[in-house]
Motif scaffolding. Structure first.
Motif, PDB file in Angstrom:
ATOM      1  N   UNK A  54      60.425  62.972  31.912  1.00  0.00           N
ATOM      2  CA  UNK A  54      61.883  62.805  32.663  1.00  0.00           C
ATOM      3  C   UNK A  54      62.035  62.715  33.911  1.00  0.00           C
ATOM      4  N   UNK A  55      62.525  61.838  34.452  1.00  0.00           N
ATOM      5  CA  UNK A  55      62.805  61.836  36.144  1.00  0.00           C
ATOM      6  C   UNK A  55      64.071  61.232  36.445  1.00  0.00           C
ATOM      7  N   UNK A  56      64.597  61.743  37.485  1.00  0.00           N
ATOM      8  CA  UNK A  56      66.054  61.221  37.840  1.00  0.00           C
ATOM      9  C   UNK A  56      67.097  61.176  36.854  1.00  0.00           C
ATOM     10  N   UNK A  57      66.869  62.222  35.669  1.00  0.00           N
ATOM     11  CA  UNK A  57      67.804  62.171  34.633  1.00  0.00           C
ATOM     12  C   UNK A  57      67.577  61.269  33.446  1.00  0.00           C
ATOM     13  N   UNK A  58      66.411  60.382  33.664  1.00  0.00           N
ATOM     14  CA  UNK A  58      66.233  59.443  32.464  1.00  0.00           C
ATOM     15  C   UNK A  58      64.976  59.707  31.910  1.00  0.00           C
ATOM     16  N   UNK A  59      64.843  59.582  30.588  1.00  0.00           N
ATOM     17  CA  UNK A  59      63.853  59.560  29.735  1.00  0.00           C
ATOM     18  C   UNK A  59      62.870  58.363  29.760  1.00  0.00           C
ATOM     19  N   UNK A  60      61.505  58.704  30.096  1.00  0.00           N
ATOM     20  CA  UNK A  60      60.697  57.444  30.116  1.00  0.00           C
ATOM     21  C   UNK A  60      59.574  57.383  29.072  1.00  0.00           C
ATOM     22  N   UNK A  61      59.617  56.526  28.489  1.00  0.00           N
ATOM     23  CA  UNK A  61      58.368  56.492  27.488  1.00  0.00           C
ATOM     24  C   UNK A  61      58.177  54.891  26.996  1.00  0.00           C
ATOM     25  N   UNK A 173      72.684  47.477  48.063  1.00  0.00           N
ATOM     26  CA  UNK A 173      73.453  48.529  48.634  1.00  0.00           C
ATOM     27  C   UNK A 173      74.289  49.284  47.542  1.00  0.00           C
ATOM     28  N   UNK A 174      74.886  48.336  46.511  1.00  0.00           N
ATOM     29  CA  UNK A 174      75.364  48.983  45.526  1.00  0.00           C
ATOM     30  C   UNK A 174      74.366  49.900  44.513  1.00  0.00           C
ATOM     31  N   UNK A 175      73.290  49.609  44.306  1.00  0.00           N
ATOM     32  CA  UNK A 175      72.215  50.278  43.653  1.00  0.00           C
ATOM     33  C   UNK A 175      72.174  51.652  44.399  1.00  0.00           C
ATOM     34  N   UNK A 180      72.638  57.623  45.128  1.00  0.00           N
ATOM     35  CA  UNK A 180      73.160  58.558  45.803  1.00  0.00           C
ATOM     36  C   UNK A 180      74.219  59.242  45.009  1.00  0.00           C
ATOM     37  N   UNK A 181      75.012  58.878  44.523  1.00  0.00           N
ATOM     38  CA  UNK A 181      76.085  59.509  43.774  1.00  0.00           C
ATOM     39  C   UNK A 181      75.701  60.314  42.736  1.00  0.00           C
ATOM     40  N   UNK A 182      74.724  60.015  42.089  1.00  0.00           N
ATOM     41  CA  UNK A 182      73.956  60.869  40.888  1.00  0.00           C
ATOM     42  C   UNK A 182      75.041  60.308  39.618  1.00  0.00           C
ATOM     43  N   UNK A 183      76.021  59.351  39.683  1.00  0.00           N
ATOM     44  CA  UNK A 183      76.791  58.764  38.474  1.00  0.00           C
ATOM     45  C   UNK A 183      76.089  58.336  37.499  1.00  0.00           C
ATOM     46  N   UNK A 184      75.075  57.398  37.968  1.00  0.00           N
ATOM     47  CA  UNK A 184      74.272  56.571  37.035  1.00  0.00           C
ATOM     48  C   UNK A 184      74.880  55.522  36.272  1.00  0.00           C
ATOM     49  N   UNK A 185      76.323  55.347  36.774  1.00  0.00           N
ATOM     50  CA  UNK A 185      76.872  54.319  35.660  1.00  0.00           C
ATOM     51  C   UNK A 185      76.397  52.927  36.028  1.00  0.00           C
TER      52      UNK A 185
END
Length: 215
Positions: A54-61, A173-175, A180-185
């Motif tokens: 898990x990194x940056x709040x996302x599970x990776x597998x 830029x949007x990404x 940076x906001x941490x929203x992840x939307x």
């Protein structure tokens, strides 16, 4: 290599550059079933990480991470070969296009050889590679579009390629803002807005060149 054969080879290489990525991404994403991979939420990089982690709040597998990494690795050389084989560009313009394509290829190689998120405190070669590939890939699209008249491409296609490059850079830029906001939307969607346009541009350019050369 005669002119027609060279144009056909250039077209095939550019089609391959875009096509191999989309195929590799589809295969790797389809193999990720528990939980299902989300094109709108998950990072592209997740597909290259076998994990689990898990990194940056996302599970990776990613069970087929190797497929994704090979696909990413092949994009750069194919695109570089394609632009190197293009005919009609004056010297300085040709050099600029080849150099930018080479930088993009180097970025793709770093992404493939250093899969991961850069969230482990070490040197983030993956992030560096992604930045190079994302920024310069869109510049390549813009350069091809701006030089469409020298390459025998239609003005309409030239404008589309420039637009694709601009859309990619705006999406970058949007990404960055979402990250940076941490929203992840919709962060996965915004990331794809960076890379999909210039890869689609490679395919369209390659198809147009192949058509001109009589396939």
């Amino acid at each position: 290599m005669n002119g027609i054969r060279q144009r056909r080879a250039a077209g095939a290489a550019l089609i391959t550059a875009g096509g191999v990525y989309f195929v590799a991404e589809f295969i790797a994403a389809a193999a990720w079933t528990d939980p299902a991979y989300s094109y709108t939420h998950h990072f592209i990089s997740n597909l290259g990480v076998h994990g689990p982690l898990t990194a940056f709040g996302q599970y990776m597998y990613s069970p087929l991470a190797v497929v994704m990494n090979i696909g990413i690795l092949l994009v750069g050389p194919a695109a570089l070969l394609g632009v190197t084989l293009l005919r009609g560009l004056p010297g300085v313009r040709r050099t600029a296009l080849i150099v930018t394509a080479a930088v993009m290829a180097a970025g793709m190689a770093l992404v493939a050889f250093f899969p991961g998120s850069g969230d482990d405190g070490g040197t983030d070669y993956h992030g560096l590679g992604a930045a190079l590939a994302f920024i310069v890939g869109n510049i390549v699209s813009i350069l091809i579009g701006r030089n469409s008249r020298f390459l025998g491409l239609s003005p309409r296609l030239g404008r589309i390629l420039v637009l694709f490059g601009i859309v990619g850079l705006v999406s970058l830029v949007a990404f960055a803002a979402i990250l940076a906001s941490g929203a992840g939307v919709l962060i996965g969607l915004s990331e794809r807005g960076i890379i999909y346009p210039f890869l689609a541009g490679f395919i369209l350019t390659g198809a147009a060149i192949r058509k001109q050369a009589g396939r």
